[in-house]
Design an enzyme around this catalytic site. Structure first.
Site, PDB file in Angstrom:
ATOM      1  N   ASP A  70      11.341  -5.151   6.228  1.00 17.70           N
ATOM      2  CA  ASP A  70      12.226  -5.887   5.326  1.00 17.70           C
ATOM      3  C   ASP A  70      13.292  -4.950   4.772  1.00 17.70           C
ATOM      4  O   ASP A  70      12.960  -3.883   4.245  1.00 17.70           O
ATOM      5  CB  ASP A  70      11.395  -6.473   4.180  1.00 17.70           C
ATOM      6  CG  ASP A  70      12.171  -7.474   3.328  1.00 17.70           C
ATOM      7  OD1 ASP A  70      13.421  -7.459   3.372  1.00 17.70           O
ATOM      8  OD2 ASP A  70      11.528  -8.268   2.627  1.00 17.70           O
TER       9      ASP A  70
ATOM     10  N   ASN B 295      -0.948 -18.765  -0.676  1.00 14.92           N
ATOM     11  CA  ASN B 295      -1.089 -17.840  -1.790  1.00 14.92           C
ATOM     12  C   ASN B 295      -0.798 -18.531  -3.123  1.00 14.92           C
ATOM     13  O   ASN B 295      -0.169 -19.580  -3.172  1.00 14.92           O
ATOM     14  CB  ASN B 295      -0.126 -16.665  -1.575  1.00 14.92           C
ATOM     15  CG  ASN B 295      -0.490 -15.450  -2.390  1.00 14.92           C
ATOM     16  OD1 ASN B 295      -1.601 -15.330  -2.897  1.00 14.92           O
ATOM     17  ND2 ASN B 295       0.446 -14.529  -2.512  1.00 14.92           N
TER      18      ASN B 295
ATOM     19  N   LYS C  99       8.408 -17.220   4.168  1.00 13.67           N
ATOM     20  CA  LYS C  99       9.517 -17.381   3.227  1.00 13.67           C
ATOM     21  C   LYS C  99       9.535 -16.234   2.224  1.00 13.67           C
ATOM     22  O   LYS C  99       8.497 -15.672   1.893  1.00 13.67           O
ATOM     23  CB  LYS C  99       9.364 -18.728   2.508  1.00 13.67           C
ATOM     24  CG  LYS C  99      10.490 -19.099   1.557  1.00 13.67           C
ATOM     25  CD  LYS C  99      10.207 -20.467   0.955  1.00 13.67           C
ATOM     26  CE  LYS C  99      11.214 -20.834  -0.137  1.00 13.67           C
ATOM     27  NZ  LYS C  99      12.564 -20.979   0.418  1.00 13.67           N
ATOM     28  N   GLY C 100      10.706 -15.884   1.734  1.00 12.01           N
ATOM     29  CA  GLY C 100      10.807 -14.833   0.734  1.00 12.01           C
ATOM     30  C   GLY C 100      10.093 -15.197  -0.559  1.00 12.01           C
ATOM     31  O   GLY C 100      10.131 -16.344  -0.998  1.00 12.01           O
TER      32      GLY C 100
ATOM     33  N   VAL D 124       6.760 -15.133  -1.266  1.00 12.52           N
ATOM     34  CA  VAL D 124       5.446 -15.784  -1.203  1.00 12.52           C
ATOM     35  C   VAL D 124       4.295 -14.792  -1.293  1.00 12.52           C
ATOM     36  O   VAL D 124       3.131 -15.194  -1.344  1.00 12.52           O
ATOM     37  CB  VAL D 124       5.297 -16.628   0.079  1.00 12.52           C
ATOM     38  CG1 VAL D 124       6.325 -17.754   0.096  1.00 12.52           C
ATOM     39  CG2 VAL D 124       5.417 -15.770   1.331  1.00 12.52           C
ATOM     40  N   GLY D 125       4.599 -13.498  -1.309  1.00 11.12           N
ATOM     41  CA  GLY D 125       3.542 -12.495  -1.425  1.00 11.12           C
ATOM     42  C   GLY D 125       3.179 -11.826  -0.110  1.00 11.12           C
ATOM     43  O   GLY D 125       2.050 -11.356   0.054  1.00 11.12           O
ATOM     44  N   LYS D 126       4.132 -11.743   0.818  1.00 11.48           N
ATOM     45  CA  LYS D 126       3.853 -11.133   2.130  1.00 11.48           C
ATOM     46  C   LYS D 126       3.445  -9.673   1.994  1.00 11.48           C
ATOM     47  O   LYS D 126       2.506  -9.223   2.652  1.00 11.48           O
ATOM     48  CB  LYS D 126       5.090 -11.222   3.025  1.00 11.48           C
ATOM     49  CG  LYS D 126       5.523 -12.633   3.383  1.00 11.48           C
ATOM     50  CD  LYS D 126       6.681 -12.637   4.365  1.00 11.48           C
ATOM     51  CE  LYS D 126       7.929 -11.984   3.810  1.00 11.48           C
ATOM     52  NZ  LYS D 126       8.503 -12.719   2.671  1.00 11.48           N
ATOM     53  N   THR D 127       4.158  -8.934   1.143  1.00 10.53           N
ATOM     54  CA  THR D 127       3.885  -7.502   1.024  1.00 10.53           C
ATOM     55  C   THR D 127       2.490  -7.243   0.479  1.00 10.53           C
ATOM     56  O   THR D 127       1.764  -6.389   0.992  1.00 10.53           O
ATOM     57  CB  THR D 127       4.939  -6.830   0.123  1.00 10.53           C
ATOM     58  OG1 THR D 127       6.239  -7.013   0.695  1.00 10.53           O
ATOM     59  CG2 THR D 127       4.665  -5.345  -0.022  1.00 10.53           C
ATOM     60  N   SER D 128       2.090  -7.975  -0.550  1.00 11.51           N
ATOM     61  CA  SER D 128       0.745  -7.799  -1.113  1.00 11.51           C
ATOM     62  C   SER D 128      -0.323  -8.130  -0.079  1.00 11.51           C
ATOM     63  O   SER D 128      -1.337  -7.429   0.038  1.00 11.51           O
ATOM     64  CB  SER D 128       0.565  -8.676  -2.351  1.00 11.51           C
ATOM     65  OG  SER D 128       1.436  -8.284  -3.391  1.00 11.51           O
TER      66      SER D 128
END
EC number: 3.6.-.-
Length: 388
Positions: A103, A325, A74-75, A77-81
């Site tokens: 993205d 997270n 989901k947007g 939630v900290g995927k990039t980190s």
């Protein structure tokens, strides 16, 4: 503003806090810019309480065949980190690594606190071993297609496919005009194009880990289903071409004209079909690929993660790990707000354990930190506690 106020209240109310000295971190008010940090302390908030959520990174780093890691969910939630910290961790353990953002709203540059824009691979500064980063842009892909097409019109392209007799109505419509028009799914097409380059180009063979920071759930599912869509479409086009060529031959023979030779499906279509099959097989190969779902401890996020896993399972995409997270650890403080939030998060963790889609995944519990994760030192810090 609201987030800062919340973290400030949590910080003031949490009296029982474990502080550890971390190299490069010296102040409670952490401001990280460009990967350099001027004297700060980073607050771990009793990370020992989260020790049961280990990611088994030793397994991830030692498996030589598994090259592709996709992180999605989901947007917000900290995927990039999580993706950036994993890439830094892989590189630090001797794996030449590429981290790629698919993205449309890229955050890799912000995460590394470096300019990684432009749609080309750029070296990440501050990492001792090889780590390159890329923010995929459809504009760059369009430029590549234009250069490869050599200014061909659509009619010329159809001629090369043996369908020129039906292209008269197209006039001299230029491929560039079509590419300049907004196209649904262009971001996913650009991502697939780049995946093909990683798989086929010798220059990328030296990289043993490629980490994808994917778009929110809907975009990612389209990306993963695109090879199947292409495969089906190419098969239909090939069958249509055979029928058209046969019909044209019959029509001409009726008027005594020389029968045109039956043409085989174009090599270009066959090659594209084979390449799409290769991408599809890589996405589904448990030995080469793993999808890691990232979520936060809220009912809405967990429900979406459950649906995501069901869709990935349907596509036969291998999933082994689930990152939860932004967890608040236990504390002896009398902060009522913190207590209520922890109680709710504990309830949500229970939902995960009872969810038929998520309960079988390795659960990685990642703590809520009191500073923004930006720059390589911060990503190393995060990676040391998430990827254990």
């Amino acid at each position: 503003m609201a987030t800062s106020l919340l973290l400030s209240r949590v910080s003031r109310a949490t009296s029982s806090i474990t502080l550890r000295r971390v190299v490069g971190f010296n102040s409670l008010n952490t401001q990280i810019h460009g990967g350099s940090i001027s004297g700060t302390f980073f607050r771990e908030r009793s990370l020992a309480t989260l020790a049961q959520g280990a990611s088994r990174f030793d397994e991830m780093v030692s498996v030589n065949q598994r090259k592709y890691y996709l992180l999605g969910g989901k947007g917000g939630v900290g995927k990039t980190s999580c993706a950036a910290s994993l890439a830094v961790k892989f590189a630090s353990h001797g794996h030449p690594t590429i981290v790629v953002s698919t993205d449309p709203a890229h955050s890799l540059s912000d995460s590394f606190s470096q300019d990684l824009s432009g749609g080309v691979l750029k070296p990440v500064q501050g990492v001792d071993s090889t780590l390159l980063a890329l923010e995929i842009t459809p504009e760059t892909m369009k430029d590549e297609i234009k250069s490869q097409s050599g200014g061909k019109s659509v009619k010329n392209m159809m001629d090369s496919m043996g369908l020129g007799m039906f292209a008269g109505e197209l006039g001299d419509l230029n491929l560039e005009d079509m590419l300049n028009a907004a196209s649904p799914g262009i971001d996913e097409i650009a991502a697939i194009s780049k995946v093909l380059q990683f798989m086929e180009s010798p220059e990328y063979s030296r990289f043993t880990r490629i980490v994808f920071d994917t778009a929110p759930t809907g975009h990612t599912l389209r990306l993963l289903s695109l090879p199947d869509f292409y495969d089906s479409s190419i098969s239909k086009i090939t069958k249509l071409k055979k029928k058209i060529t046969a019909a044209a031959s019959t029509f001409k023979s009726m008027f005594g004209k020389k029968e045109i030779q039956q043409q085989e499906p174009s090599n270009e279509l066959d090659q594209l079909k084979e390449r799409m099959e290769k991408v599809r097989n890589v996405f589904r190969d448990v030995n080469t690929t793993e999808f890691v779902i990232v979520t936060i401890p809220t009912v809405m996020a967990v429900n979406e993660s459950s649906r995501l896993h069901a869709s990935l399972r349907k596509e036969n995409v291998p999933v082994h790990r689930l990152i939860v997270n932004q967890l608040l650890p236990q504390s002896e403080s009398d902060c009522k707000f913190c207590s209520m939030r922890r109680k709710e998060q504990t309830r949500v963790l229970g939902l995960i354990q009872n969810d038929t889609e998520l309960s079988g995944l390795k659960l990685i519990q990642s703590p809520l930190l009191d500073a923004e994760i930006r720059g390589v030192p911060a990503l190393k810090f995060m990676g040391d506690h998430v990827w254990r």
